[in-house]
Scaffold this motif. Structure first.
Motif, PDB file in Angstrom:
ATOM      1  N   PHE A  30       0.846  -1.196   0.000  1.00 53.79           N
ATOM      2  CA  PHE A  30       0.000   0.000   0.000  1.00 53.79           C
ATOM      3  C   PHE A  30       0.881   1.245   0.000  1.00 53.79           C
ATOM      4  N   GLU A  31       1.947   1.221   0.781  1.00 57.13           N
ATOM      5  CA  GLU A  31       2.888   2.346   0.822  1.00 57.13           C
ATOM      6  C   GLU A  31       3.563   2.519  -0.546  1.00 57.13           C
ATOM      7  N   LYS A  32       3.925   1.400  -1.179  1.00 57.43           N
ATOM      8  CA  LYS A  32       4.536   1.472  -2.507  1.00 57.43           C
ATOM      9  C   LYS A  32       3.560   2.043  -3.534  1.00 57.43           C
ATOM     10  N   LEU A  33       2.291   1.637  -3.453  1.00 62.65           N
ATOM     11  CA  LEU A  33       1.277   2.152  -4.369  1.00 62.65           C
ATOM     12  C   LEU A  33       1.133   3.663  -4.210  1.00 62.65           C
ATOM     13  N   LYS A  34       1.114   4.143  -2.980  1.00 68.50           N
ATOM     14  CA  LYS A  34       1.022   5.582  -2.754  1.00 68.50           C
ATOM     15  C   LYS A  34       2.229   6.292  -3.366  1.00 68.50           C
ATOM     16  N   GLY A  35       3.413   5.705  -3.206  1.00 66.17           N
ATOM     17  CA  GLY A  35       4.617   6.282  -3.804  1.00 66.17           C
ATOM     18  C   GLY A  35       4.535   6.312  -5.314  1.00 66.17           C
ATOM     19  N   GLN A  36       4.025   5.233  -5.900  1.00 67.16           N
ATOM     20  CA  GLN A  36       3.875   5.177  -7.352  1.00 67.16           C
ATOM     21  C   GLN A  36       2.911   6.257  -7.837  1.00 67.16           C
ATOM     22  N   ILE A  37       1.807   6.433  -7.145  1.00 68.73           N
ATOM     23  CA  ILE A  37       0.840   7.476  -7.515  1.00 68.73           C
ATOM     24  C   ILE A  37       1.511   8.841  -7.467  1.00 68.73           C
ATOM     25  N   GLU A  38       2.241   9.105  -6.394  1.00 69.31           N
ATOM     26  CA  GLU A  38       2.908  10.407  -6.253  1.00 69.31           C
ATOM     27  C   GLU A  38       3.917  10.644  -7.368  1.00 69.31           C
ATOM     28  N   ARG A  39       4.698   9.603  -7.724  1.00 70.77           N
ATOM     29  CA  ARG A  39       5.710   9.746  -8.780  1.00 70.77           C
ATOM     30  C   ARG A  39       5.083   9.915 -10.155  1.00 70.77           C
ATOM     31  N   GLU A  40       4.150   9.024 -10.487  1.00 73.88           N
ATOM     32  CA  GLU A  40       3.597   9.013 -11.835  1.00 73.88           C
ATOM     33  C   GLU A  40       2.652  10.172 -12.110  1.00 73.88           C
ATOM     34  N   ARG A  41       1.998  10.685 -11.092  1.00 73.82           N
ATOM     35  CA  ARG A  41       1.022  11.759 -11.287  1.00 73.82           C
ATOM     36  C   ARG A  41       1.487  13.095 -10.716  1.00 73.82           C
ATOM     37  N   GLN A  42       2.707  13.107 -10.156  1.00 78.47           N
ATOM     38  CA  GLN A  42       3.211  14.313  -9.495  1.00 78.47           C
ATOM     39  C   GLN A  42       2.136  14.867  -8.561  1.00 78.47           C
ATOM     40  N   PHE A  43       1.628  13.989  -7.724  1.00 77.97           N
ATOM     41  CA  PHE A  43       0.520  14.300  -6.829  1.00 77.97           C
ATOM     42  C   PHE A  43       0.955  14.030  -5.408  1.00 77.97           C
ATOM     43  N   ARG A  44       0.972  15.066  -4.586  1.00 79.55           N
ATOM     44  CA  ARG A  44       1.373  14.893  -3.187  1.00 79.55           C
ATOM     45  C   ARG A  44       0.164  14.441  -2.372  1.00 79.55           C
ATOM     46  N   ILE A  45       0.208  13.215  -1.880  1.00 78.04           N
ATOM     47  CA  ILE A  45      -0.898  12.646  -1.109  1.00 78.04           C
ATOM     48  C   ILE A  45      -0.845  13.178   0.323  1.00 78.04           C
ATOM     49  N   LYS A  46      -1.974  13.711   0.772  1.00 79.11           N
ATOM     50  CA  LYS A  46      -2.110  14.205   2.150  1.00 79.11           C
ATOM     51  C   LYS A  46      -2.987  13.272   2.979  1.00 79.11           C
ATOM     52  N   VAL A  47      -4.019  12.726   2.341  1.00 78.71           N
ATOM     53  CA  VAL A  47      -4.982  11.879   3.042  1.00 78.71           C
ATOM     54  C   VAL A  47      -5.310  10.697   2.145  1.00 78.71           C
ATOM     55  N   VAL A  48      -5.372   9.514   2.754  1.00 78.82           N
ATOM     56  CA  VAL A  48      -5.790   8.319   2.022  1.00 78.82           C
ATOM     57  C   VAL A  48      -6.851   7.615   2.844  1.00 78.82           C
ATOM     58  N   ARG A  49      -7.970   7.307   2.199  1.00 79.95           N
ATOM     59  CA  ARG A  49      -9.017   6.530   2.849  1.00 79.95           C
ATOM     60  C   ARG A  49      -9.432   5.437   1.880  1.00 79.95           C
ATOM     61  N   VAL A  50      -9.215   4.209   2.283  1.00 80.76           N
ATOM     62  CA  VAL A  50      -9.593   3.083   1.440  1.00 80.76           C
ATOM     63  C   VAL A  50     -10.404   2.121   2.293  1.00 80.76           C
ATOM     64  N   GLU A  51     -11.561   1.729   1.774  1.00 76.75           N
ATOM     65  CA  GLU A  51     -12.428   0.772   2.442  1.00 76.75           C
ATOM     66  C   GLU A  51     -12.756  -0.344   1.465  1.00 76.75           C
ATOM     67  N   ALA A  52     -12.787  -1.544   1.977  1.00 69.50           N
ATOM     68  CA  ALA A  52     -13.203  -2.692   1.177  1.00 69.50           C
ATOM     69  C   ALA A  52     -14.346  -3.376   1.910  1.00 69.50           C
ATOM     70  N   GLY A  53     -15.427  -3.619   1.206  1.00 75.00           N
ATOM     71  CA  GLY A  53     -16.561  -4.333   1.785  1.00 75.00           C
ATOM     72  C   GLY A  53     -16.540  -5.775   1.327  1.00 75.00           C
ATOM     73  N   GLY A  54     -16.840  -6.677   2.226  1.00 68.87           N
ATOM     74  CA  GLY A  54     -16.846  -8.096   1.902  1.00 68.87           C
ATOM     75  C   GLY A  54     -17.338  -8.907   3.075  1.00 68.87           C
ATOM     76  N   VAL A  55     -16.949 -10.171   3.119  1.00 72.24           N
ATOM     77  CA  VAL A  55     -17.364 -11.070   4.188  1.00 72.24           C
ATOM     78  C   VAL A  55     -16.121 -11.523   4.942  1.00 72.24           C
ATOM     79  N   CYS A  56     -16.118 -11.294   6.251  1.00 75.48           N
ATOM     80  CA  CYS A  56     -14.940 -11.618   7.069  1.00 75.48           C
ATOM     81  C   CYS A  56     -14.778 -13.124   7.261  1.00 75.48           C
ATOM     82  N   ASP A  57     -13.623 -13.499   7.780  1.00 83.66           N
ATOM     83  CA  ASP A  57     -13.313 -14.901   7.992  1.00 83.66           C
ATOM     84  C   ASP A  57     -14.301 -15.565   8.956  1.00 83.66           C
TER      85      ASP A  57
END
Length: 152
Positions: free
Chosen positions: A117-144
């Motif tokens: 996830f940290e690498k993905l954020k770095g890739q976004i910042e590099r490829e889009r020249q976008f400085r990330i300040k806040v990240v919110r990611v939610e996944a809905g599904g069925v737990c174990d």
């Protein structure tokens, strides 16, 4: 039931003191409850937890304290897949971003951290020249747990 993983969280009270914020006894109590919470709390749950220790605390104090913590960027406000209507939940900011995993059957919330996830954020910042300040990611599904209950 909502659970938080063992993620590292910013020390709220210390952060506020270092910024010169004066804390009332009730504000300090609310901050301590948020800091120690092992689940994501909405404003009413926070108020109910605080009332157990101080029956005189009112909802206005809770909302003002949450607003102040948001103003200083010390808590995250989350809707967590709107599993319970329009509720908003609060958690002390973590030192690393994480993903919330919301079970659509039982409502349990888990937190997931990954170096990917940290690498993905770095890739976004590099490829889009976008400085990330806040990240919110939610996944809905069925737990174990729910998957085990429904297995034959």
């Amino acid at each position: 039931m909502q659970t938080q993983a063992n993620v590292s969280r910013h020390p709220l009270e210390q952060e506020l003191i270092s910024r010169g914020v004066r804390m009332t006894r009730q504000g300090r109590l609310l901050v301590q409850i948020l800091q120690a919470a092992d689940s994501h709390l909405d404003a009413i749950a926070l108020w109910q937890a605080a009332k157990q220790q101080d029956p005189t605390i009112n909802k206005v104090t809770v909302y003002r304290t949450l607003a102040m913590l948001k103003k200083y960027g010390l808590v995250d406000e989350l809707d967590l897949m709107h599993l319970e209507g329009g509720k908003h939940y609060y958690e002390a900011k973590t030192t690393r971003d994480h993903i919330h995993l919301a079970c659509v059957k039982c409502g349990r919330i888990q937190e997931f951290e990954s170096s990917l996830f940290e690498k993905l954020k770095g890739q976004i910042e590099r490829e889009r020249q976008f400085r990330i300040k806040v990240v919110r990611v939610e996944a809905g599904g069925v737990c174990d747990r729910c998957q085990e209950k429904s297995s034959p």
